[in-house]
Motif scaffolding. Structure first.
Motif, PDB file in Angstrom:
ATOM      1  N   UNK A 227     -39.804 -50.943  13.958  1.00  0.00           N
ATOM      2  CA  UNK A 227     -38.894 -51.899  13.331  1.00  0.00           C
ATOM      3  C   UNK A 227     -39.730 -53.004  12.698  1.00  0.00           C
ATOM      4  N   UNK A 228     -39.410 -53.377  11.454  1.00  0.00           N
ATOM      5  CA  UNK A 228     -40.130 -54.470  10.804  1.00  0.00           C
ATOM      6  C   UNK A 228     -39.153 -55.323  10.009  1.00  0.00           C
ATOM      7  N   UNK A 229     -39.579 -56.532   9.702  1.00  0.00           N
ATOM      8  CA  UNK A 229     -38.718 -57.469   8.986  1.00  0.00           C
ATOM      9  C   UNK A 229     -39.343 -57.824   7.636  1.00  0.00           C
ATOM     10  N   UNK A 254     -33.895 -56.667   8.483  1.00  0.00           N
ATOM     11  CA  UNK A 254     -34.419 -56.039   9.693  1.00  0.00           C
ATOM     12  C   UNK A 254     -34.319 -54.535   9.476  1.00  0.00           C
ATOM     13  N   UNK A 255     -35.454 -53.881   9.292  1.00  0.00           N
ATOM     14  CA  UNK A 255     -35.490 -52.482   8.877  1.00  0.00           C
ATOM     15  C   UNK A 255     -35.834 -51.590  10.069  1.00  0.00           C
ATOM     16  N   UNK A 256     -34.970 -50.625  10.328  1.00  0.00           N
ATOM     17  CA  UNK A 256     -35.193 -49.648  11.395  1.00  0.00           C
ATOM     18  C   UNK A 256     -35.403 -48.277  10.748  1.00  0.00           C
ATOM     19  N   UNK A 257     -36.661 -47.872  10.508  1.00  0.00           N
ATOM     20  CA  UNK A 257     -36.922 -46.621   9.786  1.00  0.00           C
ATOM     21  C   UNK A 257     -36.543 -45.370  10.572  1.00  0.00           C
ATOM     22  N   UNK A 306     -37.492 -64.859  15.435  1.00  0.00           N
ATOM     23  CA  UNK A 306     -37.992 -63.490  15.282  1.00  0.00           C
ATOM     24  C   UNK A 306     -39.138 -63.510  14.271  1.00  0.00           C
ATOM     25  N   UNK A 307     -40.100 -62.596  14.417  1.00  0.00           N
ATOM     26  CA  UNK A 307     -41.245 -62.580  13.488  1.00  0.00           C
ATOM     27  C   UNK A 307     -40.861 -62.023  12.123  1.00  0.00           C
ATOM     28  N   UNK A 308     -41.511 -62.521  11.099  1.00  0.00           N
ATOM     29  CA  UNK A 308     -41.353 -61.978   9.743  1.00  0.00           C
ATOM     30  C   UNK A 308     -42.653 -61.262   9.394  1.00  0.00           C
ATOM     31  N   UNK A 309     -42.561 -59.951   9.227  1.00  0.00           N
ATOM     32  CA  UNK A 309     -43.766 -59.142   9.014  1.00  0.00           C
ATOM     33  C   UNK A 309     -44.226 -59.159   7.561  1.00  0.00           C
ATOM     34  N   UNK A 310     -43.274 -59.124   6.629  1.00  0.00           N
ATOM     35  CA  UNK A 310     -43.624 -59.072   5.216  1.00  0.00           C
ATOM     36  C   UNK A 310     -42.671 -59.944   4.414  1.00  0.00           C
TER      37      UNK A 310
END
Length: 536
Positions: A227-229, A254-257, A306-310
């Motif tokens: 999961x990434x944001x 919030x992306x759940x691939x 929550x963390x922001x990855x990109x």
């Protein structure tokens, strides 16, 4: 007579074999590009290779046989068309790869180019002429490249003065109006500035080019599994998206691939949150980006928890080109809007005087098809009473969702070439290019439809408070106070995606619905909707 026929057959066969030799070269080129193009799953490339090999074998066998002239002509035309098709595919794959590298501020290519620009009428024609010159460097999203060039120039030329600024759009303006003598700029932003600044080639010249080895970035996130944001920041100014400008669009995805699911959180531009650049005093979310994209990211991370990855940043005035590139969008239009066409690049004075502009309208209704100019008019409107900034934010969300839906549709390949032409000029992201290609490769390998769930911040209230970036003498100002419940909802969406909770583990307490959920910030300086009515 028999000898002449043999000569003709020999000549015809030789010509056919030459055609096949050219086809073989094109095969090698196209499949070399395909196997090195990490977006394409290997299984598809191998399938294509097997089909191509069978076709080549059939053509080779046919070249050894005798056939009527009309058949030979058709066969050769087929080979020419096949060569053209494969050559186009190879060129297209390289174009996609190049576009990905241009959009990504972090890429995996071996080298990148860095340029030194001066005004066209300047007497500075080489790097040696920079002695005593004032050189502009970007110290925002491209600070690594700027620092690299600064060190090289200072080692080669003495007496230069560094002028640091957060964005290239302003630095380019400083260069053309004589405030600085030269500008150091990386390849990615060079192309972006050239595309967005009228008369670029006539106004500036390149006096030196450096080459820099790309830094290898360790990818701690597997975008095909984890999961990434992604924080989508949209600025309502023309020019490069790296510039210091207020953000009108603030979306957290919030992306759940694994589940092909996206939770899209819309944060109000006037949201009242601490601004790290101003000692943590409360400010409007839109103002945090005046200190750089990283400041906005830190603000949201600290506030939402929550963390922001990109991040991906777009110039929202470019929405017209992007919407047209995908063939228009189909969205619900909340109210009918007419305005002057601002979809073309014009000067500020021309926009103010409406010189050369036509009236463009977006009609109210469900599932309306909008072209680029109509989408821009709808996305920028906020003057209707009772509609205001909140209405504009809803419109901008719909426009972005319309583009995303087009990109996730099965027809995306039909307009991908048009999108590749405009995307590098108006979009930047810090997602490494190899991560982008890995994500696309994974989706192509196991294509499944995506589901998108929108989380809209609307349970808070509008209030008036002092903001850190504006004078207290003219305040208080209109702000949006978040409710603790909506922050809980965002945190729960992220936490749920990370944990992939099993139904057997599900439980809750009616007396305390947030007992098993992440705790929100206990910062005493935060002002929630329950605390409205008092100016802090």
């Amino acid at each position: 007579m028999e000898n002449e026929q043999k000569k003709k057959r020999y000549y015809r066969r030789t010509i056919d074999l030459m055609f096949l030799f050219v086809l073989l070269i094109v095969y090698i080129y196209a499949f070399y590009k395909a196997f090195n193009f990490s977006m394409l799953p290997d299984k598809y490339v191998f399938m294509a290779l097997m089909v191509a090999a069978v076709i080549y074998l059939i053509l080779f066998v046919l070249a050894l046989q005798r056939y009527p002239t009309w058949f030979v002509v058709i066969k050769r035309i087929f080979i020419v068309l096949l060569c053209a098709l494969l050559g186009t595919v190879g060129f297209f794959l390289r174009k996609v790869e190049s576009t990905t590298e241009k959009i990504a501020t972090v890429n995996s290519t071996a080298q990148t180019k860095l340029f030194i620009l001066t005004r066209s009428d300047s007497n500075i024609d080489s790097i040696e002429d920079l002695q005593g010159a004032v050189i502009g460097y970007q110290n925002g999203s491209d600070v690594a490249s700027a620092t690299y060039m600064k060190n090289l120039i200072e080692n080669e030329v003495s007496g230069t003065q560094a002028y640091d600024y957060l964005d290239y759009t302003s630095l380019y303006s400083f260069l053309t109006n004589g405030q600085i003598d030269a500008l150091a700029i990386s390849e990615q932003y060079y192309g972006m500035t050239k595309a967005t600044q009228e008369g670029f080639d006539e106004k500036v010249k390149t006096i030196h080019t450096f080459e820099k080895e790309a830094e290898q970035v360790e990818n701690k996130i597997d975008v095909t599994e984890d999961v990434f944001t992604v924080y989508i920041s949209g600025i309502d100014d023309a020019g490069s998206p790296d510039q210091m400008a207020r953000t009108d669009v603030n979306l957290l995805m919030i992306v759940n691939p694994k589940n092909n699911h996206v939770d899209m959180v819309s944060l109000p531009r006037d949201g009242y949150i601490p601004n790290p650049a101003l000692n943590g005093f409360n400010d409007k979310l839109t103002h945090t980006s005046l200190h750089g994209i990283q400041n906005s990211i830190t603000s949201i991370e600290d506030f939402v928890g929550i963390p922001i990855d990109y991040y991906a940043r777009i110039s929202f005035t470019s929405v017209a080109q992007i919407v047209d590139a995908v063939g228009g969008i189909d969205i619900d239009v909340e109210l009918s809007v007419c305005s002057y066409d601002e979809s073309q690049n014009r000067t500020h004075d021309e926009l103010e005087s409406h010189e050369g502009q036509e009236v463009v309208c977006a009609q109210q209704g469900e599932n309306q098809h909008l072209n680029g100019a109509q989408a821009l008019v709808y996305a920028r409107h906020r003057k209707t009473e009772g509609y205001g900034t909140e209405g504009r934010e809803r419109a901008q969300r719909r426009v972005i969702m319309g583009v995303i839906n087009k990109l996730l549709s099965l027809n995306a390949l039909t307009y991908i070439n048009n999108l590749l032409e405009v995307a590098p000029n108006f979009i930047i992201t810090n997602m490494p290019s190899d991560q982008i290609t890995s994500f696309i490769n994974h989706q192509l390998s196991d294509f499944k439809p995506w589901t998108i769930h929108s989380l809209i911040s609307d349970s808070g209230i509008n209030d008036r408070q002092q903001v850190a970036s504006l004078s207290t003498e003219n305040g208080p100002y209109d702000v949006y106070l978040f409710s603790q419940e909506e922050i809980h909802e965002i945190m729960n969406a992220y936490d749920g995606a990370k944990k992939l909770m099993q139904l057997k583990d599900f439980s809750f307490d009616l007396d305390n619905l947030y007992e098993n959920t992440p705790a929100i910030s206990d910062d005493p300086n935060l002002v929630w909707s329950s605390m409205s009515g008092v100016v802090y």
